[in-house]
Design a protein around this motif. Structure first.
Motif, PDB file in Angstrom:
ATOM      1  N   VAL A   1       1.265   9.787   4.920  1.00 39.52           N
ATOM      2  CA  VAL A   1       1.155   9.714   3.466  1.00 39.52           C
ATOM      3  C   VAL A   1      -0.058  10.513   2.992  1.00 39.52           C
ATOM      4  O   VAL A   1       0.021  11.263   2.026  1.00 39.52           O
ATOM      5  CB  VAL A   1       1.065   8.247   2.995  1.00 39.52           C
ATOM      6  N   LEU A   2      -1.167  10.370   3.676  1.00 34.44           N
ATOM      7  CA  LEU A   2      -2.413  11.052   3.293  1.00 34.44           C
ATOM      8  C   LEU A   2      -2.665  12.238   4.221  1.00 34.44           C
ATOM      9  O   LEU A   2      -3.716  12.355   4.835  1.00 34.44           O
ATOM     10  CB  LEU A   2      -3.585  10.059   3.367  1.00 34.44           C
TER      11      LEU A   2
ATOM     12  N   TRP B   1       0.833  -1.196   0.000  1.00 33.07           N
ATOM     13  CA  TRP B   1       0.000   0.000   0.000  1.00 33.07           C
ATOM     14  C   TRP B   1       0.871   1.250   0.000  1.00 33.07           C
ATOM     15  O   TRP B   1       0.599   2.210  -0.728  1.00 33.07           O
ATOM     16  CB  TRP B   1      -0.923  -0.014   1.226  1.00 33.07           C
ATOM     17  N   ALA B   2       1.921   1.267   0.820  1.00 32.54           N
ATOM     18  CA  ALA B   2       2.801   2.432   0.905  1.00 32.54           C
ATOM     19  C   ALA B   2       3.554   2.665  -0.405  1.00 32.54           C
ATOM     20  O   ALA B   2       3.684   3.812  -0.856  1.00 32.54           O
ATOM     21  CB  ALA B   2       3.782   2.262   2.056  1.00 32.54           C
ATOM     22  N   VAL B   3       4.030   1.599  -1.024  1.00 32.28           N
ATOM     23  CA  VAL B   3       4.731   1.746  -2.305  1.00 32.28           C
ATOM     24  C   VAL B   3       3.767   2.252  -3.373  1.00 32.28           C
ATOM     25  O   VAL B   3       4.094   3.151  -4.150  1.00 32.28           O
ATOM     26  CB  VAL B   3       5.374   0.404  -2.719  1.00 32.28           C
ATOM     27  N   THR B   4       2.559   1.710  -3.398  1.00 32.22           N
ATOM     28  CA  THR B   4       1.545   2.157  -4.354  1.00 32.22           C
ATOM     29  C   THR B   4       1.203   3.631  -4.141  1.00 32.22           C
ATOM     30  O   THR B   4       1.080   4.396  -5.102  1.00 32.22           O
ATOM     31  CB  THR B   4       0.276   1.293  -4.239  1.00 32.22           C
TER      32      THR B   4
ATOM     33  N   LEU C   1      -7.205   5.047  -1.839  1.00 36.35           N
ATOM     34  CA  LEU C   1      -6.218   4.580  -0.871  1.00 36.35           C
ATOM     35  C   LEU C   1      -6.800   4.461   0.529  1.00 36.35           C
ATOM     36  O   LEU C   1      -6.472   3.534   1.273  1.00 36.35           O
ATOM     37  CB  LEU C   1      -5.005   5.520  -0.861  1.00 36.35           C
ATOM     38  N   ILE C   2      -7.678   5.378   0.902  1.00 41.23           N
ATOM     39  CA  ILE C   2      -8.338   5.291   2.207  1.00 41.23           C
ATOM     40  C   ILE C   2      -9.242   4.072   2.260  1.00 41.23           C
ATOM     41  O   ILE C   2      -9.238   3.322   3.248  1.00 41.23           O
ATOM     42  CB  ILE C   2      -9.125   6.588   2.498  1.00 41.23           C
ATOM     43  N   ALA C   3     -10.016   3.850   1.203  1.00 45.99           N
ATOM     44  CA  ALA C   3     -10.938   2.706   1.173  1.00 45.99           C
ATOM     45  C   ALA C   3     -10.197   1.377   1.219  1.00 45.99           C
ATOM     46  O   ALA C   3     -10.680   0.412   1.806  1.00 45.99           O
ATOM     47  CB  ALA C   3     -11.816   2.782  -0.071  1.00 45.99           C
TER      48      ALA C   3
END
Length: 86
Positions: free
Chosen positions: A64-65, A11-14, A34-36
């Motif tokens: 990140v967000l 998820w972090a790399v994406t 990304l939150i979902a």
């Protein structure tokens, strides 16, 4: 490494790859996706590793967000002021 931590790293790399691409809506659509996707991964991480690791993963996701988190804080502050006045 467990499956939940592998998903967190993926998820972090994406998220970082998405941040490097140009976007017309300033990445808001991507942030919602990304939150979902991140909330179930966070829950799975807490289930496998406990709340302390879950808090670390939550802090990493918030870093990140950061803009959705900042806007959520501003919205909650406005809601708090409006409920005190009424």
């Amino acid at each position: 490494m467990t499956l939940s931590l592998t998903l967190v790293c993926l998820w972090a790399v994406t998220a970082n790859i998405i941040a490097m691409t140009p976007s017309k809506d300033y990445h808001w659509r991507n942030a919602y996706i990304l939150i979902a996707v991140g909330i179930p991964i966070l829950g799975y991480t807490v289930l496998q590793h406990g709340p302390w690791v879950g808090l670390l993963v939550l802090a990493a996701g918030c870093s990140v967000l950061r803009w959705p988190v900042i806007y959520l804080g501003r919205w909650l502050r406005r809601r708090g002021r409006n409920s005190v006045v009424e």
